[in-house]
Structures are given as C-alpha cells and as structure tokens.
Scaffold this motif. Structure first.
Motif, PDB file in Angstrom:
ATOM      1  N   GLN A 211       0.671  -1.187   0.003  1.00  0.00           N
ATOM      2  CA  GLN A 211      -0.203   0.090  -0.095  1.00  0.00           C
ATOM      3  C   GLN A 211       0.944   1.174   0.141  1.00  0.00           C
ATOM      4  N   VAL A 212       1.900   1.258   0.682  1.00  0.00           N
ATOM      5  CA  VAL A 212       2.984   2.229   0.757  1.00  0.00           C
ATOM      6  C   VAL A 212       3.395   2.609  -0.587  1.00  0.00           C
ATOM      7  N   ARG A 213       3.772   1.429  -1.257  1.00  0.00           N
ATOM      8  CA  ARG A 213       4.404   1.529  -2.541  1.00  0.00           C
ATOM      9  C   ARG A 213       3.231   2.195  -3.579  1.00  0.00           C
ATOM     10  N   LEU A 214       2.166   1.840  -3.467  1.00  0.00           N
ATOM     11  CA  LEU A 214       1.193   2.180  -4.360  1.00  0.00           C
ATOM     12  C   LEU A 214       0.842   3.809  -4.357  1.00  0.00           C
ATOM     13  N   VAL A 215       0.917   4.393  -3.014  1.00  0.00           N
ATOM     14  CA  VAL A 215       0.860   5.860  -2.309  1.00  0.00           C
ATOM     15  C   VAL A 215       2.159   6.429  -3.154  1.00  0.00           C
ATOM     16  N   GLU A 216       3.084   5.984  -3.173  1.00  0.00           N
ATOM     17  CA  GLU A 216       4.297   6.564  -3.747  1.00  0.00           C
ATOM     18  C   GLU A 216       4.133   6.656  -5.047  1.00  0.00           C
ATOM     19  N   ARG A 217       3.886   5.477  -5.594  1.00  0.00           N
ATOM     20  CA  ARG A 217       3.682   5.404  -7.224  1.00  0.00           C
ATOM     21  C   ARG A 217       2.671   6.383  -7.829  1.00  0.00           C
ATOM     22  N   PHE A 218       1.582   6.600  -7.045  1.00  0.00           N
ATOM     23  CA  PHE A 218       0.776   7.540  -7.483  1.00  0.00           C
ATOM     24  C   PHE A 218       1.083   9.125  -7.343  1.00  0.00           C
ATOM     25  N   HIS A 219       1.833   9.281  -6.306  1.00  0.00           N
ATOM     26  CA  HIS A 219       2.485  10.663  -6.060  1.00  0.00           C
ATOM     27  C   HIS A 219       3.593  10.923  -7.004  1.00  0.00           C
ATOM     28  N   ILE A 220       4.347  10.004  -7.239  1.00  0.00           N
ATOM     29  CA  ILE A 220       5.282  10.329  -8.653  1.00  0.00           C
ATOM     30  C   ILE A 220       4.702  10.677  -9.864  1.00  0.00           C
ATOM     31  N   ASP A 221       3.609   9.650 -10.161  1.00  0.00           N
ATOM     32  CA  ASP A 221       2.727   9.969 -11.318  1.00  0.00           C
ATOM     33  C   ASP A 221       2.269  11.360 -11.682  1.00  0.00           C
ATOM     34  N   PHE A 222       1.777  11.722 -10.456  1.00  0.00           N
ATOM     35  CA  PHE A 222       1.113  13.263 -10.244  1.00  0.00           C
ATOM     36  C   PHE A 222       2.103  14.192 -10.381  1.00  0.00           C
ATOM     37  N   SER A 223       3.075  13.999  -9.714  1.00  0.00           N
ATOM     38  CA  SER A 223       4.319  15.015  -9.719  1.00  0.00           C
ATOM     39  C   SER A 223       4.946  15.074 -11.174  1.00  0.00           C
ATOM     40  N   ARG A 224       5.022  13.877 -11.767  1.00  0.00           N
ATOM     41  CA  ARG A 224       5.644  13.950 -13.096  1.00  0.00           C
ATOM     42  C   ARG A 224       4.791  14.566 -14.082  1.00  0.00           C
ATOM     43  N   GLN A 225       3.260  14.599 -13.958  1.00  0.00           N
ATOM     44  CA  GLN A 225       2.210  15.134 -14.578  1.00  0.00           C
ATOM     45  C   GLN A 225       1.973  16.448 -14.495  1.00  0.00           C
ATOM     46  N   GLY A 226       2.811  17.374 -13.569  1.00  0.00           N
ATOM     47  CA  GLY A 226       2.704  18.629 -13.467  1.00  0.00           C
ATOM     48  C   GLY A 226       1.796  19.073 -12.352  1.00  0.00           C
ATOM     49  N   ALA A 227       1.338  18.002 -11.303  1.00  0.00           N
ATOM     50  CA  ALA A 227       0.173  18.518 -10.457  1.00  0.00           C
ATOM     51  C   ALA A 227       0.737  19.497  -9.473  1.00  0.00           C
ATOM     52  N   ALA A 228       2.041  19.832  -9.265  1.00  0.00           N
ATOM     53  CA  ALA A 228       2.550  20.921  -8.478  1.00  0.00           C
ATOM     54  C   ALA A 228       2.910  22.056  -8.988  1.00  0.00           C
ATOM     55  N   PHE A 229       2.606  22.217 -10.491  1.00  0.00           N
ATOM     56  CA  PHE A 229       3.124  23.187 -11.175  1.00  0.00           C
ATOM     57  C   PHE A 229       2.127  24.437 -10.868  1.00  0.00           C
ATOM     58  N   SER A 230       2.581  25.713 -11.195  1.00  0.00           N
ATOM     59  CA  SER A 230       1.770  26.812 -11.239  1.00  0.00           C
ATOM     60  C   SER A 230       0.534  26.586 -12.466  1.00  0.00           C
ATOM     61  N   GLU A 231      -0.385  27.393 -12.265  1.00  0.00           N
ATOM     62  CA  GLU A 231      -1.569  27.336 -13.419  1.00  0.00           C
ATOM     63  C   GLU A 231      -0.870  27.543 -14.769  1.00  0.00           C
ATOM     64  N   GLU A 232      -0.136  28.298 -14.856  1.00  0.00           N
ATOM     65  CA  GLU A 232       0.577  28.895 -16.159  1.00  0.00           C
ATOM     66  C   GLU A 232       1.203  27.748 -16.687  1.00  0.00           C
ATOM     67  N   GLU A 233       2.110  27.134 -15.729  1.00  0.00           N
ATOM     68  CA  GLU A 233       2.936  25.815 -16.161  1.00  0.00           C
ATOM     69  C   GLU A 233       2.155  24.687 -16.426  1.00  0.00           C
ATOM     70  N   LYS A 234       1.145  24.484 -15.679  1.00  0.00           N
ATOM     71  CA  LYS A 234       0.411  23.248 -16.102  1.00  0.00           C
ATOM     72  C   LYS A 234      -0.297  23.616 -17.619  1.00  0.00           C
ATOM     73  N   GLN A 235      -0.719  24.850 -17.900  1.00  0.00           N
ATOM     74  CA  GLN A 235      -1.290  24.844 -19.186  1.00  0.00           C
ATOM     75  C   GLN A 235      -0.272  24.758 -20.123  1.00  0.00           C
ATOM     76  N   GLU A 236       0.906  25.229 -19.791  1.00  0.00           N
ATOM     77  CA  GLU A 236       1.971  25.062 -20.997  1.00  0.00           C
ATOM     78  C   GLU A 236       2.441  23.505 -20.957  1.00  0.00           C
ATOM     79  N   TYR A 237       2.554  22.849 -19.859  1.00  0.00           N
ATOM     80  CA  TYR A 237       2.683  21.333 -20.062  1.00  0.00           C
ATOM     81  C   TYR A 237       2.013  20.563 -20.772  1.00  0.00           C
ATOM     82  N   ALA A 238       0.362  20.989 -20.378  1.00  0.00           N
ATOM     83  CA  ALA A 238      -0.762  20.261 -21.157  1.00  0.00           C
ATOM     84  C   ALA A 238      -0.328  20.592 -22.566  1.00  0.00           C
ATOM     85  N   ASP A 239      -0.279  21.633 -23.018  1.00  0.00           N
ATOM     86  CA  ASP A 239      -0.214  22.089 -24.383  1.00  0.00           C
ATOM     87  C   ASP A 239       0.934  21.095 -25.015  1.00  0.00           C
ATOM     88  N   ILE A 240       2.280  21.080 -24.605  1.00  0.00           N
ATOM     89  CA  ILE A 240       3.325  20.391 -24.964  1.00  0.00           C
ATOM     90  C   ILE A 240       2.879  18.857 -25.323  1.00  0.00           C
TER      91      ILE A 240
END
Length: 341
Positions: A211-240
């Motif tokens: 379960q700990v591993r799954l939590v860490e996996r999801f956290h990595i996935d979200f981090s790599r997909q820009g979840a912690a970016f600013s709104e401007e960075e999220k939009q730019e990343y989505a465009d890319i």
C-alpha cells in the motif's frame, strides 16, 4: 485470419498483459504511466490487502466500481446504449468487445461519455468531506475511469490492427483530446492535495508495504504530470503533451503505412543463403501481394526483414535494403519530438 479475428486476439493479449488499463495514458504518450504493467500487479495486491483490512469500506468501493462498469452512476450523463462501445459485453463470447459492430464513428461519442464519467469519478473523491484515507482516496482513485479504460483498450487495439484511413482520422482527432483529458485529471483541484496528505504520513498509517508503494507510485505519477506546477505551467505542459501526442501519432501512422506498403521483390537467386523457412515465408508474402510465380517478397515485417538481413549472401542487396530508414515526412517530426536543444 480476418481483421476482426486479429482484433479479438490482440484484445485478449492486451488485457492479459495488463496494458488495457494503461492504454489511454500510453496512447496520449503520458510517459509516467508506461510502467503501469508493474503497477497494476501492485494495485491488485494492495486492494486485496485493503479488502482484508477493511472489508466494509472496500465493499462500498467495489459497489461504486461496479456501478461505474454498468455506466449507471449518474443519470445526468447521457449514455447512448446504441453505441456498441457503451453496451454490456457480458453476453459476448468470452466478454470480448463486439468488434463486428464497432465502427470508427462510434469512438468520438464513446470517448466523450467515458471522459465525463471519469471526471465524475475523480470529483467524487475531491468533494468527499471526510479526511483523506487510503480507502477513500488511493483505492478510490485506482478504480476510477473503468469505462474510459474499456473504450481506450478497444481503440488502441483497432488502431494497431486495422489501421484504416477512417480510423486514422479518428485517431488524429482524438489523441490530443485524450491527452488534454489526461492532463486535466492530474491537475484537478483538490485531488493531488489529498494524495499529498496521505503521502506525507504514509509511514504512520499502518499501511502494508504494498500500500505504501502504491501511494508513492501515485505521488510520482502526479508529480511528473505537473500536479504541483503553477497554473501557467500546467497549461504550458498540457499544450506540450497534446502536441507531442499528435506528432507521435502521425509518426506511428507513417511507420505503419510503410509496413503495409513497402516491399522488396526478389528472385529465387536473390534469396541465396536464406533458410528454407524464410524463403517459404517470402513466397507466401508474394502470393498475398499478387506477385508472379517466380517472385519473392520481403516486407518491413520483422519476421521477414531481420532474417533476410541476417542470412542473405548478397552483400550489395543487404546494404541497399538494410538502411531504408525513415520516410521523408517523418524526419521533421523526429526533430520536434526529440529536439537537439
């Protein structure tokens, strides 16, 4: 084997290799989830453990998952039951999709419905007023998007096995849309914050190692997909990501077109040095392409081209055909997908 037969076979292979759940992400080239084969195995272990630890909570989640599969979780979302992609497949042989009834035109509306259901699943998590727990956040998140996964698995299967002109047009239309949907799910307000809260106290919640591993996996996935970016960075990343998804789809379609059309027509003497099995396969390929009785064909199929380059005694011919390389229109795409600076 018929085209529908190839579709059915490939669908089974995709499903049994655990890729069906990940296709929407891989087709949109969401690179963080390309390791989902391993993760899916971990998820099954984790959710089994969750059942043992908290059967009542897990039963409620399973009920929610089942209602999602039945596509009746919310009457506000219109479900077109005439669309074979959104129908119940339990009456189909081996629960396979009804490939004979599915047309490329069915996919846009099916995806539209599936994405709405997926977003609704996620919003159920974010609007839950209870404090985030493994059960109401991580396990619930893992069960979201079942309809989208179902439609996506069939879509990827048919794109790689049929590859008709109509289907390619739908693919080019849908890939950037699916990519943007994927981006929006990782940046949905409130979702990452709940996962982050569990991640920060993952070692203090009495979770199993899986379960700990799954939590860490999801956290990595979200981090790599820009979840912690600013709104401007999220939009730019989505465009890319959307642009990359389109470029890679066009590139892949060009490669598949080459595989369908490219051929080397040879005589029996040109096959000198090749094993009998390859000669027979080349003869069969020539028959399929309506060549002459004394002609043999080598295509870009790995089972033909690779052994030909390996065993042929004709050095000049190996040099001529061994570097066919990339079709001209793909070179600019390579430069944009993998920029040198």
């Amino acid at each position: 084997m018929t085209r529908f037969g190839r579709c059915a076979l490939q669908y089974v292979l995709l499903s049994t290799s655990s890729f069906s759940q990940a296709f929407v992400h891989s087709n949109a080239r969401s690179s963080a989830l390309l390791a989902s084969t391993t993760v899916n195995v971990q998820r099954k272990i984790v959710l089994t453990a969750a059942t043992t630890r908290n059967s009542s909570t897990t039963c409620n989640l399973s009920s929610t998952a089942a209602s999602t599969t039945d596509m009746s979780i919310n009457t506000e979302i219109s479900i077109d039951k005439s669309n074979p992609l959104l129908q119940d497949w339990s009456t189909q042989p081996f629960n396979l999709p009804p490939f004979q009834s599915i047309k490329p035109s069915h996919f846009p509306s099916a995806f539209d419905t599936a994405m709405k259901l997926h977003k609704q699943d996620l919003q159920t998590i974010t609007t839950n007023a209870e404090a985030p727990t493994f059960e109401n956040t991580i396990a619930a998140y893992d069960r979201t998007g079942s309809v989208l996964s179902q439609v996506s698995a069939v879509f990827g299967n048919m794109c790689s096995s049929l590859n008709t002109d109509e289907l390619k047009e739908v693919q080019k239309e849908m890939v950037p849309i699916l990519s943007r949907h994927s981006s929006s799910t990782y940046t949905l307000p409130g979702l990452f914050e709940k996962i982050q809260a569990i991640y920060e106290q993952r070692n203090d919640l009495g979770l199993t190692a899986e379960q700990v591993r799954l939590v860490e996996r999801f956290h990595i996935d979200f981090s790599r997909q820009g979840a912690a970016f600013s709104e401007e960075e999220k939009q730019e990343y989505a465009d890319i990501k959307a642009k990359l998804a389109s470029l890679q789809t066009e590139f892949a379609q060009n490669v598949m077109k080459d595989e369908e059309t490219f051929e080397i027509v040879l005589s029996k003497d040109d096959m000198e040095g090749c094993p009998e099995s390859l000669i027979e396969a080349a003869k069969e390929a020539a028959k399929e392409r309506n060549k002459g009785d004394d002609e043999y064909v080598i295509t870009l199929s790995r089972s033909l081209m690779e052994p030909f380059l390996t065993y042929s005694d004709r050095r000049a011919m190996r040099e001529k055909h061994g570097g066919n390389g990339v079709r001209e229109e793909n070179w600019p795409k390579i430069g944009r997908i993998f920029p040198s600076h």
